[in-house]
Write an enzyme that holds these catalytic residues in place. Structure first.
Site, mmCIF file in Angstrom:
data_model
loop_
_atom_site.group_PDB
_atom_site.id
_atom_site.type_symbol
_atom_site.label_atom_id
_atom_site.label_comp_id
_atom_site.label_asym_id
_atom_site.label_seq_id
_atom_site.Cartn_x
_atom_site.Cartn_y
_atom_site.Cartn_z
ATOM 1 C CG ASN A 70 -9.554 -1.604 1.655
ATOM 2 O OD1 ASN A 70 -9.225 -2.774 1.864
ATOM 3 N ND2 ASN A 70 -9.336 -0.638 2.546
ATOM 4 C CD GLU A 71 -10.213 -2.436 6.374
ATOM 5 O OE1 GLU A 71 -10.161 -1.355 6.971
ATOM 6 O OE2 GLU A 71 -9.575 -3.441 6.730
ATOM 7 C CD GLU A 106 -2.867 1.006 2.490
ATOM 8 O OE1 GLU A 106 -2.711 0.108 3.343
ATOM 9 O OE2 GLU A 106 -3.839 1.795 2.492
ATOM 10 C CD GLU A 122 -6.113 -4.637 4.353
ATOM 11 O OE1 GLU A 122 -6.005 -4.289 5.552
ATOM 12 O OE2 GLU A 122 -6.524 -3.891 3.450
ATOM 13 C CD GLN A 160 0.327 -2.564 3.783
ATOM 14 O OE1 GLN A 160 1.106 -1.923 3.074
ATOM 15 N NE2 GLN A 160 -0.845 -2.047 4.201
ATOM 16 C CE1 TYR A 182 -3.342 -6.121 9.001
ATOM 17 C CE2 TYR A 182 -5.631 -5.457 8.809
ATOM 18 C CZ TYR A 182 -4.358 -5.503 8.298
ATOM 19 O OH TYR A 182 -4.084 -4.941 7.077
HETATM 20 O O1 AHR Z 1 -2.979 -2.575 6.208
HETATM 21 C C1 AHR Z 1 -3.242 -1.355 6.804
HETATM 22 C C2 AHR Z 1 -4.709 -0.960 6.723
HETATM 23 O O2 AHR Z 1 -5.488 -1.875 7.447
HETATM 24 C C3 AHR Z 1 -5.342 -0.973 5.370
HETATM 25 O O3 AHR Z 1 -5.101 0.202 4.664
HETATM 26 C C4 AHR Z 1 -6.795 -1.083 5.678
HETATM 27 O O4 AHR Z 1 -7.517 -1.742 4.665
HETATM 28 C C5 AHR Z 1 -6.821 -1.835 7.010
HETATM 29 O O5 AHR Z 1 -7.572 -1.158 7.934
#
Ligand code: AHR
Length: 526
Positions: free
Chosen positions: A208-209, A61, A330, A379, A274
């Site tokens: 995205n999101e 990103e 992600e 990432q 995450y």
């Molecule tokens: O990976 C960092 C961020 O995490 C991304 O930009 C977003 O999609 C998520 O909240």
């Protein structure tokens, strides 16, 4: 930012025999553990699905030093580069055989205007990256530079389009610019900018999101928007696989609405999850790892299993043929930023604990490979759970890099189910399977067995029979370290790296393994 949802996950981890990928009754596979060794059956006689190599994709990103500095240094940099992309990083990444790269975001995707990133670099506008530190972006890295990265890495492109802050017209025009072979003005503009042939794009993300940074939408509203955008993207290129913005963690309602309202118009539905020990408000440092933090991190990361089960169940209701992929685009650890770094840059170190997280998740993705067909770790460089960290002209490979390197043998291999009563790893209230195993067979007939022992203190003896294969040779590699927080630094870049593993032997086709504590091993059986 990801948000957490209140819906509790009710499914717990199996406490008895785990039969990965076998639908047959498990009773016949129940095993009697021999004294001192945990027994396992590797069912090479019942091969299952292909482990899609795209599970090994990565996310890059416009965030912090992920693109700029990490990958892109400009053509006139003193750091050796090829057309602006740094040679050391590209060479190391190329070795991983990265199947696809997701770009330009993330949250950044929904504020990115692709026209800012084409044409002569000195004429490109300067924009502000409002999501990540409010820094300026001179758009030096745009569509052509990204596609050059993809080409230099022998990879494929996963482009995320701007739904939240863009327009239908802008998105469909990008697709035409990228993929049209016609004599249209946009295709000719691409030619004028140096690219004659259309590019092949592996996936195109539509927002995205969208429940958060990508537009704060309700699922019902986003589903309608998705349909509209997907329709026009499809008009620009009918064969382009389209990915819908999916749920965060336990938001099962999002998945349900998207599948119900738009499932027939998508190739994949994303999922973000995450591993955030301490929670969003109390994240610890990547390098601060006592056993409490170790166990809590691994507990949190193993919740991925429940999420894949629950989201898959919902998808099965609308798509029993499993046409739509669950794309975990992600995932990874999210720790507090390294002291002294810009908090908006999400720069964190990477330790043996991250290696465990990577290996456990990859094992889960293999096991759910009928539905999970692509994932992208967050990432690639210098951001969150990165493969590579850079400091000016120096770079280091992280423990996570080494897991991806050891595991690349599983890409596009056939998933082999196992029957295994894993002992438990217990710490305080935390009770987890001690050993996670994944097995695959490659096109040449070799079997690869990856084993993860999460117990930081106890080694374990494993004994496996392998019906369907009489192996005569075994070799292996091991990733471990003495300290829980072992990591590589720019001054000591080789503290954590794989070494040859001599703890596996074959006796009449039966496999014996002495698996050390806190270790990841990949074996090759021939
Ligand atoms: O990976 C960092 C961020 O995490 C991304 O930009 C977003 O999609 C998520 O909240």
């Amino acid at each position: 930012m990801p948000r957490l949802h209140a819906t509790p996950i009710t499914r717990s981890f199996p406490k008895t025999t785990v039969v990965f990928g076998l639908l047959a009754a498990t009773s016949s596979l129940h095993l009697q553990a021999a004294p001192g060794a945990a027994e396992m059956v590797i069912h090479a006689d019942t091969p299952q699905w292909t482990i899609d190599r795209h599970i090994y994709s990565q996310f890059a990103e416009h965030l912090g030093r992920g693109i700029y500095e990490g990958l892109w240094v400009d053509e006139d940099s003193s750091i050796p580069n090829t057309r602006g992309l740094r040679n050391d990083v590209v060479a190391a990444l190329k070795h991983l055989q990265i199947p696809a790269i997701r770009w330009p975001g993330g949250c950044f995707a929904d504020e990115y205007h692709w026209r800012d990133g084409i044409g002569p670099r000195e004429q490109r506008p300067v924009s502000v990256n409002t999501n990540w530190g409010g820094v300026t972006d001179d758009n030096a890295f745009g569509t052509h530079e990204f596609m050059d990265l993809v080409q230099q890495l022998d990879s494929e492109a996963y482009i995320s389009g701007n739904l939240g802050g863009g327009s239908v017209q802008e998105m469909r025009d990008w697709v035409e610019y990228l993929t049209s072979d016609s004599a249209s003005t946009l295709a000719n503009l691409r030619r004028q900018n140096g690219r004659d042939k259309p590019w092949k794009i592996a996936y195109f993300g539509i927002g995205n999101e969208s429940w958060g940074c990508g537009g704060a939408m309700r699922p019902e509203y986003y589903a309608d928007e998705y349909r509209r955008y997907a329709q026009y993207v499809g008009q620009a290129n009918g064969s382009l696989p389209r990915i819908a913005s999916g749920s965060s963690g336990e938001d099962f309602h999002w998945t349900d609405v998207l599948m119900k309202q738009a499932g027939t118009m998508m190739h994949g539905l994303s999922l973000h999850y995450y591993t955030v020990p301490g929670g969003w408000a109390n994240k610890g440092l990547a390098t601060s790892v006592n056993e409490d933090e170790w166990a809590e991190t691994l507990r949190l990361t193993l919740r991925m299993d429940d999420l894949l089960v629950e989201h898959s169940k919902i998808m099965d209701q609308y798509d029993p043929e499993k046409r739509v992929g669950l794309m975990v685009d992600e995932w990874g650890t999210w720790f507090a930023p390294e002291p002294g770094s810009n908090p908006g840059f999400l720069y964190q170190q990477n330790t043996l604990r991250d290696a465990m997280v990577a290996a456990l998740n990859l094992n889960l993705f293999h096991a759910h490979g009928e539905r999970v067909r692509m994932t992208a770790i967050a990432q690639m460089v210098n951001v969150l759970q990165a493969m590579i960290l850079t400091d000016k002209d120096r770079m280091l490979l992280t423990p996570t890099y080494h897991v991806f390197e050891m595991y690349k043998v599983h890409q596009d291999a056939t998933f082999i189910p196992i029957a295994f009563d894993t002992p438990r790893y217990r710490h305080g209230d935390i009770d987890l399977p001690m050993v996670s195993v994944t097995v695959s067979r490659d096109a040449a007939g070799k079997l690869h067995v990856s084993l993860v022992n999460i117990d930081p203190k106890e080694s374990i003896s494993l004994r496996a029979t392998v019906p369907g294969m009489t192996a005569t040779q075994v070799s292996g590699r091991l990733l471990t370290a003495t300290a829980l927080n072992a990591h590589n630094t720019f001054d000591k870049p080789d503290q954590v790296h794989p070494v040859a593993f001599a703890g596996a032997t074959l006796h009449d086709g039966r496999l014996d393994v002495q698996l050390p504590a806190k270790a990841i091993v990949t074996l090759e059986l021939r």
